[in-house]
Design an enzyme around this catalytic site. Structure first.
Site, PDB file in Angstrom:
ATOM      1  N   GLU A 106     -68.551  13.917   1.314  1.00 49.77           N
ATOM      2  CA  GLU A 106     -67.498  13.636   2.293  1.00 49.77           C
ATOM      3  C   GLU A 106     -67.777  12.288   2.962  1.00 49.77           C
ATOM      4  O   GLU A 106     -68.916  11.813   2.972  1.00 49.77           O
ATOM      5  CB  GLU A 106     -67.471  14.812   3.291  1.00 49.77           C
ATOM      6  CG  GLU A 106     -66.492  14.740   4.430  1.00 49.77           C
ATOM      7  CD  GLU A 106     -65.029  14.602   4.048  1.00 49.77           C
ATOM      8  OE1 GLU A 106     -64.684  13.658   3.305  1.00 49.77           O
ATOM      9  OE2 GLU A 106     -64.211  15.401   4.548  1.00 49.77           O
ATOM     10  N   ASP A 107     -66.733  11.681   3.502  1.00 50.96           N
ATOM     11  CA  ASP A 107     -66.917  10.393   4.189  1.00 50.96           C
ATOM     12  C   ASP A 107     -67.480  10.566   5.595  1.00 50.96           C
ATOM     13  O   ASP A 107     -68.419   9.874   5.981  1.00 50.96           O
ATOM     14  CB  ASP A 107     -65.594   9.592   4.214  1.00 50.96           C
ATOM     15  CG  ASP A 107     -64.407  10.381   4.764  1.00 50.96           C
ATOM     16  OD1 ASP A 107     -64.550  11.582   5.093  1.00 50.96           O
ATOM     17  OD2 ASP A 107     -63.303   9.799   4.859  1.00 50.96           O
ATOM     18  N   ASP A 110     -66.418  14.984  11.727  1.00 51.83           N
ATOM     19  CA  ASP A 110     -66.030  14.708  13.106  1.00 51.83           C
ATOM     20  C   ASP A 110     -66.032  16.056  13.850  1.00 51.83           C
ATOM     21  O   ASP A 110     -67.085  16.516  14.281  1.00 51.83           O
ATOM     22  CB  ASP A 110     -64.646  14.045  13.028  1.00 51.83           C
ATOM     23  CG  ASP A 110     -64.136  13.513  14.336  1.00 51.83           C
ATOM     24  OD1 ASP A 110     -64.917  12.959  15.107  1.00 51.83           O
ATOM     25  OD2 ASP A 110     -62.909  13.641  14.586  1.00 51.83           O
ATOM     26  N   PHE A 159     -63.877   5.433  16.484  1.00 53.63           N
ATOM     27  CA  PHE A 159     -63.034   5.594  15.300  1.00 53.63           C
ATOM     28  C   PHE A 159     -63.333   4.430  14.366  1.00 53.63           C
ATOM     29  O   PHE A 159     -63.131   3.271  14.708  1.00 53.63           O
ATOM     30  CB  PHE A 159     -61.539   5.658  15.646  1.00 53.63           C
ATOM     31  CG  PHE A 159     -60.747   6.138  14.472  1.00 53.63           C
ATOM     32  CD1 PHE A 159     -60.656   7.502  14.191  1.00 53.63           C
ATOM     33  CD2 PHE A 159     -60.155   5.239  13.597  1.00 53.63           C
ATOM     34  CE1 PHE A 159     -59.972   7.953  13.064  1.00 53.63           C
ATOM     35  CE2 PHE A 159     -59.467   5.685  12.466  1.00 53.63           C
ATOM     36  CZ  PHE A 159     -59.378   7.048  12.208  1.00 53.63           C
ATOM     37  N   ARG A 172     -59.150   0.867   3.830  1.00 54.00           N
ATOM     38  CA  ARG A 172     -60.120   1.519   2.943  1.00 54.00           C
ATOM     39  C   ARG A 172     -60.907   0.500   2.126  1.00 54.00           C
ATOM     40  O   ARG A 172     -62.020   0.758   1.698  1.00 54.00           O
ATOM     41  CB  ARG A 172     -59.415   2.473   1.964  1.00 54.00           C
ATOM     42  CG  ARG A 172     -58.764   3.677   2.622  1.00 54.00           C
ATOM     43  CD  ARG A 172     -58.398   4.705   1.556  1.00 54.00           C
ATOM     44  NE  ARG A 172     -57.433   5.692   2.002  1.00 54.00           N
ATOM     45  CZ  ARG A 172     -57.745   6.821   2.642  1.00 54.00           C
ATOM     46  NH1 ARG A 172     -58.998   7.101   2.931  1.00 54.00           N
ATOM     47  NH2 ARG A 172     -56.798   7.677   2.987  1.00 54.00           N
TER      48      ARG A 172
HETATM   49  P1  IMP Z   1     -62.981  16.818  10.931  1.00 55.36           P
HETATM   50  O1  IMP Z   1     -62.202  17.964  10.339  1.00 55.36           O
HETATM   51  O2  IMP Z   1     -62.581  16.589  12.380  1.00 55.36           O
HETATM   52  O3  IMP Z   1     -64.465  16.908  10.762  1.00 55.36           O
HETATM   53  O4  IMP Z   1     -62.411  15.531  10.263  1.00 55.36           O
HETATM   54  C1  IMP Z   1     -62.900  14.989   9.140  1.00 55.36           C
HETATM   55  C2  IMP Z   1     -61.866  14.011   8.586  1.00 55.36           C
HETATM   56  O5  IMP Z   1     -61.182  13.275   9.626  1.00 55.36           O
HETATM   57  C3  IMP Z   1     -62.584  12.979   7.753  1.00 55.36           C
HETATM   58  O6  IMP Z   1     -62.695  13.383   6.410  1.00 55.36           O
HETATM   59  C4  IMP Z   1     -61.703  11.771   7.925  1.00 55.36           C
HETATM   60  O7  IMP Z   1     -60.651  11.803   6.985  1.00 55.36           O
HETATM   61  C5  IMP Z   1     -61.106  11.909   9.302  1.00 55.36           C
HETATM   62  N1  IMP Z   1     -61.858  11.123  10.303  1.00 55.36           N
HETATM   63  C6  IMP Z   1     -62.616  11.587  11.316  1.00 55.36           C
HETATM   64  N2  IMP Z   1     -63.171  10.587  12.022  1.00 55.36           N
HETATM   65  C7  IMP Z   1     -62.746   9.440  11.433  1.00 55.36           C
HETATM   66  C8  IMP Z   1     -62.999   8.042  11.704  1.00 55.36           C
HETATM   67  O8  IMP Z   1     -63.715   7.629  12.624  1.00 55.36           O
HETATM   68  N3  IMP Z   1     -62.387   7.178  10.859  1.00 55.36           N
HETATM   69  C9  IMP Z   1     -61.600   7.553   9.819  1.00 55.36           C
HETATM   70  N4  IMP Z   1     -61.350   8.849   9.527  1.00 55.36           N
HETATM   71  C10 IMP Z   1     -61.916   9.790  10.338  1.00 55.36           C
HETATM   72 MG    MG Z   2     -61.669  12.578   4.742  1.00 55.06          MG
END
Ligand code: IMP
Ligand code: MG
Length: 187
Positions: A106-107, A110, A159, A172
């Protein structure tokens, strides 16, 4: 000195958080650790599209094992820059992962909602094991308990964009990871 070769996009950043060199060194280290940990196992690396795609292709080339790859696309019903945790499958896996060691790549984590949904989903697929590797971790924003097995960088609550990460599908292709100026996403 960081080369700003997509210069118009760099103007939207308040700063560079992780340069391409720093990222490349850490990805090489992660690859070595994963190579060591999965030696002798049937590893399947799964890329969570689209954000992880850049990290994924770099990471797998640093894993010195015979392995399979698969791609999964999900849509996470985001509101602006916040995930809702409700996930829809846009592209499912091509291959059965039953009995295999699965590494989800995963990237960024959050709130943790997206990966906790995927973790529950994978629990039904009867893989031999499930591990999570994320390039970035923002633990300050966690809403659900989730500890990844491999983390590239733990970052503060910014962010960020670049190296696969987007805001509204842009940025990207930036080779470095930077902090997006808040006025860009507030407007
Ligand atoms: P989570 O479900 O809140 O953990 O969100 C994860 C997803 O939100 C990641 O796979 C990203 O696609 C997006 N995301 C969360 N934080 C960022 C950020 O700082 N930059 C870009 N995408 C983010
Ligand atoms: Mg993502």
């Amino acid at each position: 000195m960081i080369q700003k070769d997509v210069s118009a996009l760099y103007g939207d950043l308040s700063g560079i958080l992780l340069s391409r060199d720093v990222i490349a060194n850490r990805v090489a280290e992660l690859g070595k650790t994963i190579t060591h940990d999965f030696s002798g196992h049937e590893l399947v690396c799964i890329c969570i599209l689209k954000g992880a795609a850049t990290f994924f292709v770099d990471l797998i080339r640093n894993i010195d094992l015979p392995l399979h790859v698969d791609y999964m696309a999900i849509s996470s019903y985001e509101r602006g820059t916040q995930s809702t945790g409700r996930v829809r499958f846009v592209k499912d896996l091509d291959h059965d992962v039953g009995g295999r060691d699965v590494l989800l790549i995963e990237d960024i984590i959050d709130s943790g909602l997206t990966l906790s949904f995927l973790r529950d989903h994978f629990a039904t697929l009867q893989s031999r094991s499930l591990s999570i590797c994320t390039l970035l971790d923002k633990p300050a924003r966690r809403k659900i308990q989730l500890t990844p097995d491999y983390v590239g960088f733990t970052i503060d609550d910014h962010f960020v964009v670049g190296y696969g990460l987007d805001y509204a599908e842009t940025y990207r292709n930036l080779p470095d990871i930077g902090v997006l100026r808040p006025d860009i996403y507030r407007n």
